[in-house]
Design a protein around this motif. Structure first.
Motif, PDB file in Angstrom:
ATOM      1  N   ILE A 256      30.684 -95.442 -48.231  1.00  0.00           N
ATOM      2  CA  ILE A 256      29.743 -95.007 -49.261  1.00  0.00           C
ATOM      3  C   ILE A 256      29.542 -93.499 -49.175  1.00  0.00           C
ATOM      4  CG2 ILE A 256      28.520 -97.217 -49.282  1.00  0.00           C
ATOM      5  CD1 ILE A 256      26.214 -95.774 -47.764  1.00  0.00           C
ATOM      6  N   ASP A 257      29.241 -92.903 -50.321  1.00  0.00           N
ATOM      7  CA  ASP A 257      28.952 -91.471 -50.388  1.00  0.00           C
ATOM      8  C   ASP A 257      28.183 -91.232 -51.682  1.00  0.00           C
ATOM      9  OD1 ASP A 257      30.409 -88.835 -48.845  1.00  0.00           O
ATOM     10  OD2 ASP A 257      29.422 -88.443 -50.761  1.00  0.00           O
ATOM     11  N   GLY A 258      27.346 -90.208 -51.697  1.00  0.00           N
ATOM     12  CA  GLY A 258      26.572 -89.902 -52.883  1.00  0.00           C
ATOM     13  C   GLY A 258      27.327 -89.114 -53.934  1.00  0.00           C
ATOM     14  N   VAL A 259      28.555 -88.682 -53.613  1.00  0.00           N
ATOM     15  CA  VAL A 259      29.332 -87.820 -54.507  1.00  0.00           C
ATOM     16  C   VAL A 259      30.434 -88.642 -55.172  1.00  0.00           C
ATOM     17  CG1 VAL A 259      30.729 -85.729 -54.671  1.00  0.00           C
ATOM     18  CG2 VAL A 259      28.819 -85.838 -53.049  1.00  0.00           C
ATOM     19  N   THR A 260      30.332 -88.822 -56.459  1.00  0.00           N
ATOM     20  CA  THR A 260      31.254 -89.689 -57.200  1.00  0.00           C
ATOM     21  C   THR A 260      32.697 -89.220 -57.086  1.00  0.00           C
ATOM     22  OG1 THR A 260      29.516 -90.262 -58.786  1.00  0.00           O
ATOM     23  CG2 THR A 260      31.784 -90.626 -59.480  1.00  0.00           C
ATOM     24  N   GLU A 261      32.938 -87.918 -57.139  1.00  0.00           N
ATOM     25  CA  GLU A 261      34.306 -87.404 -57.070  1.00  0.00           C
ATOM     26  C   GLU A 261      34.956 -87.723 -55.724  1.00  0.00           C
ATOM     27  OE1 GLU A 261      36.824 -83.227 -57.595  1.00  0.00           O
ATOM     28  OE2 GLU A 261      34.701 -83.296 -58.144  1.00  0.00           O
ATOM     29  N   LEU A 262      34.192 -87.625 -54.658  1.00  0.00           N
ATOM     30  CA  LEU A 262      34.737 -87.950 -53.335  1.00  0.00           C
ATOM     31  C   LEU A 262      35.047 -89.436 -53.220  1.00  0.00           C
ATOM     32  CD1 LEU A 262      32.467 -85.745 -51.033  1.00  0.00           C
ATOM     33  CD2 LEU A 262      34.837 -85.306 -51.731  1.00  0.00           C
ATOM     34  N   ILE A 263      34.178 -90.276 -53.744  1.00  0.00           N
ATOM     35  CA  ILE A 263      34.409 -91.717 -53.701  1.00  0.00           C
ATOM     36  C   ILE A 263      35.635 -92.088 -54.527  1.00  0.00           C
ATOM     37  CG2 ILE A 263      33.501 -93.919 -54.570  1.00  0.00           C
ATOM     38  CD1 ILE A 263      32.421 -93.212 -51.857  1.00  0.00           C
ATOM     39  N   ALA A 264      35.793 -91.475 -55.699  1.00  0.00           N
ATOM     40  CA  ALA A 264      36.957 -91.752 -56.542  1.00  0.00           C
ATOM     41  C   ALA A 264      38.246 -91.390 -55.816  1.00  0.00           C
ATOM     42  CB  ALA A 264      36.845 -90.988 -57.860  1.00  0.00           C
ATOM     43  N   GLU A 265      38.217 -90.272 -55.091  1.00  0.00           N
ATOM     44  CA  GLU A 265      39.412 -89.854 -54.346  1.00  0.00           C
ATOM     45  C   GLU A 265      39.677 -90.789 -53.172  1.00  0.00           C
ATOM     46  OE1 GLU A 265      42.762 -87.458 -53.595  1.00  0.00           O
ATOM     47  OE2 GLU A 265      41.464 -87.731 -55.341  1.00  0.00           O
ATOM     48  N   ALA A 266      38.623 -91.196 -52.487  1.00  0.00           N
ATOM     49  CA  ALA A 266      38.783 -92.139 -51.379  1.00  0.00           C
ATOM     50  C   ALA A 266      39.392 -93.447 -51.866  1.00  0.00           C
ATOM     51  CB  ALA A 266      37.434 -92.401 -50.715  1.00  0.00           C
ATOM     52  N   GLN A 267      38.898 -93.956 -52.999  1.00  0.00           N
ATOM     53  CA  GLN A 267      39.420 -95.212 -53.534  1.00  0.00           C
ATOM     54  C   GLN A 267      40.857 -95.061 -54.007  1.00  0.00           C
ATOM     55  OE1 GLN A 267      37.267 -98.368 -53.813  1.00  0.00           O
ATOM     56  NE2 GLN A 267      39.441 -98.733 -53.395  1.00  0.00           N
ATOM     57  N   ARG A 268      41.169 -93.927 -54.623  1.00  0.00           N
ATOM     58  CA  ARG A 268      42.538 -93.688 -55.092  1.00  0.00           C
ATOM     59  C   ARG A 268      43.525 -93.691 -53.934  1.00  0.00           C
ATOM     60  NH1 ARG A 268      46.318 -89.905 -55.499  1.00  0.00           N
ATOM     61  NH2 ARG A 268      45.086 -88.362 -54.357  1.00  0.00           N
ATOM     62  N   ARG A 269      43.146 -93.053 -52.839  1.00  0.00           N
ATOM     63  CA  ARG A 269      44.064 -92.946 -51.707  1.00  0.00           C
ATOM     64  C   ARG A 269      44.189 -94.267 -50.948  1.00  0.00           C
ATOM     65  NH1 ARG A 269      43.546 -86.868 -49.144  1.00  0.00           N
ATOM     66  NH2 ARG A 269      43.400 -85.776 -51.134  1.00  0.00           N
ATOM     67  N   ALA A 270      43.144 -95.053 -50.964  1.00  0.00           N
ATOM     68  CA  ALA A 270      43.171 -96.327 -50.238  1.00  0.00           C
ATOM     69  C   ALA A 270      43.745 -97.464 -51.069  1.00  0.00           C
ATOM     70  CB  ALA A 270      41.760 -96.686 -49.783  1.00  0.00           C
ATOM     71  N   GLY A 271      43.811 -97.287 -52.404  1.00  0.00           N
ATOM     72  CA  GLY A 271      44.273 -98.363 -53.263  1.00  0.00           C
ATOM     73  C   GLY A 271      43.299 -99.524 -53.229  1.00  0.00           C
ATOM     74  N   ASN A 272      43.836-100.713 -53.207  1.00  0.00           N
ATOM     75  CA  ASN A 272      42.998-101.914 -53.187  1.00  0.00           C
ATOM     76  C   ASN A 272      42.733-102.427 -51.774  1.00  0.00           C
ATOM     77  OD1 ASN A 272      42.868-102.006 -56.020  1.00  0.00           O
ATOM     78  ND2 ASN A 272      44.857-103.038 -56.115  1.00  0.00           N
ATOM     79  N   HIS A 273      43.116-101.630 -50.776  1.00  0.00           N
ATOM     80  CA  HIS A 273      43.022-102.096 -49.390  1.00  0.00           C
ATOM     81  C   HIS A 273      41.638-101.887 -48.783  1.00  0.00           C
ATOM     82  CE1 HIS A 273      47.319-102.723 -49.502  1.00  0.00           C
ATOM     83  NE2 HIS A 273      47.505-101.469 -49.846  1.00  0.00           N
ATOM     84  N   GLN A 274      40.818-101.043 -49.425  1.00  0.00           N
ATOM     85  CA  GLN A 274      39.474-100.778 -48.920  1.00  0.00           C
ATOM     86  C   GLN A 274      38.500-100.693 -50.078  1.00  0.00           C
ATOM     87  OE1 GLN A 274      41.338 -97.382 -46.440  1.00  0.00           O
ATOM     88  NE2 GLN A 274      39.309 -97.680 -45.573  1.00  0.00           N
ATOM     89  N   GLN A 275      37.212-100.807 -49.754  1.00  0.00           N
ATOM     90  CA  GLN A 275      36.164-100.715 -50.765  1.00  0.00           C
ATOM     91  C   GLN A 275      35.317 -99.472 -50.544  1.00  0.00           C
ATOM     92  OE1 GLN A 275      34.487-104.842 -50.228  1.00  0.00           O
ATOM     93  NE2 GLN A 275      34.549-104.795 -52.461  1.00  0.00           N
ATOM     94  N   PHE A 276      35.038 -98.778 -51.644  1.00  0.00           N
ATOM     95  CA  PHE A 276      34.181 -97.593 -51.601  1.00  0.00           C
ATOM     96  C   PHE A 276      33.169 -97.683 -52.734  1.00  0.00           C
ATOM     97  CE2 PHE A 276      38.149 -96.346 -49.616  1.00  0.00           C
ATOM     98  CZ  PHE A 276      37.732 -95.658 -48.493  1.00  0.00           C
ATOM     99  N   GLN A 277      32.007 -97.075 -52.514  1.00  0.00           N
ATOM    100  CA  GLN A 277      30.939 -97.150 -53.500  1.00  0.00           C
ATOM    101  C   GLN A 277      30.145 -95.851 -53.512  1.00  0.00           C
ATOM    102  OE1 GLN A 277      28.206-100.370 -52.826  1.00  0.00           O
ATOM    103  NE2 GLN A 277      26.787 -99.729 -54.419  1.00  0.00           N
TER     104      GLN A 277
END
Length: 236
Positions: free
Chosen positions: A78-99
Motif C-alpha cells: 500500500i502507498d498513498g501515491v497513486t502513481e507509485l502504486i500504478a508502477e508497482a502493479q505494472r511491474r509485478a503484473g498479476n503476481h502481487q496486489q497493490f492498493q
C-alpha cells in the motif's frame, strides 16, 4: 491551526509531485546508502522473521515487495501515491496486489486477511499518520506477528538541531534528480520511537543500527516489535 507547510498532507502532496522522478532515482540505484547498506538490512530483517505473508506499508514503486515475492513470500503493498502504486502493479503484473491507501485510512477492515509481518521501510515520516498506523497495526497482524520499521537514525538525522520531537523541512540534497519541493518530515527521538511501540502494546524485541562501513556511523535504525499474545482478538 498547524502550518500546512509542516503537515502530513504536505508530505503526501510532495510525494505526488515527485513520484516520477523518484522512480527514476530508484531505477538508477542513485542513493549509495540504499545500495550499500539499508536495502540489504531491511531484506535480511524481514527474512529473519520467516513470514508467510507481509504488508508493505509505503511500498513506493514496489522494489521491496518484488524482492520478497521472489523469495516465496506473499506481499501486499500500500502507498498513498497513486502513481507509485500504478508502477508497482505494472511491474509485478498479476503476481502481487497493490492498493492506493493513505495511512490515515488504514484499518483491519481494509484487508481480507491478517499478516505475519508489517514492514515500513523509511515510510513513516509523518506525525499523525505514523501514530495512526501504530494504533491499528495490532488488528492487522496475525497472532505473534511483527511490526518492522527502518527509519533514519535519530542521532545522525538530528543534525545541529535540538534533540526533540518536531517537524523538520525536507531536502533532496545528495540525490541526483529533477525534484520539486521536498516533503517535510516529523523527527522522533529514539525514546519517542520506543514509546510508540510500548504505548500500543507491542513488545519491542529488536533494535539494530546498521553501520555505514565508510563513516563507521549508523546508516539507519531498525526496530521490530511483536504483537502481545494476550491482546490478540482474532479468530481461534
Amino acid at each position: 491551526m498547524k502550518d500546512y507547510e509542516f503537515s502530513d498532507n504536505k508530505i503526501l502532496q510532495s510525494w505526488n509531485n515527485n513520484a516520477s522522478e523518484w522512480i527514476k532515482v530508484i531505477d538508477k540505484a542513485a542513493i549509495p546508502s540504499r545500495e550499500l547498506i539499508t536495502n540489504n538490512a531491511i531484506i535480511e530483517a524481514v527474512l529473519a522473521h520467516n513470514p508467510t505473508n507481509v504488508l508493505d506499508v509505503g511500498c513506493g514503486e514496489g522494489w521491496l515487495a518484488r524482492t520478497l515475492a521472489a523469495k516465496g513470500i506473499e506481499v501486499y503493498g500500500i502507498d498513498g501515491v497513486t502513481e507509485l502504486i500504478a508502477e508497482a502493479q505494472r511491474r509485478a503484473g498479476n503476481h502481487q496486489q497493490f492498493q492506493t491507501l493513505c495511512y490515515e485510512d488504514l484499518c483491519a477492515e481494509t484487508f481480507s486477511q491478517r499478516f505475519d509481518l508489517v514492514v515500513c521501510n523509511f515510510s513513516l515520516i509523518g506525525e499523525a499518520a505514523t501514530e495512526k498506523l501504530f494504533r491499528e497495526v495490532s488488528a492487522i497482524l496475525n497472532p505473534g506477528g511483527c511490526l518492522l520499521i527502518q527509519t533514519l537514525h535519530p542521532l545522525i538525522s538530528c543534525g545541529d538541531q535540538d534533540y526533540e520531537d518536531g517537524w523538520r523541512p525536507g531536502s533532496w540534497k545528495g540525490i541526483d534528480g529533477d525534484f520539486q519541493e521536498a516533503a517535510p518530515w516529523y523527527f522522533r527521538t529514539l525514546a519517542s520511537w520506543i514509546k510508540l511501540f510500548t504505548q500500543n502494546e507491542l513488545i519491542l524485541d529488536s533494535l539494530k543500527e546498521p553501520l555505514n562501513p565508510t563513516t563507521g556511523k549508523p546508516a539507519s535504525l531498525l526496530l521490530s516489535g511483536r504483537l502481545n499474545p494476550s491482546l490478540d482478538t482474532g479468530p481461534d
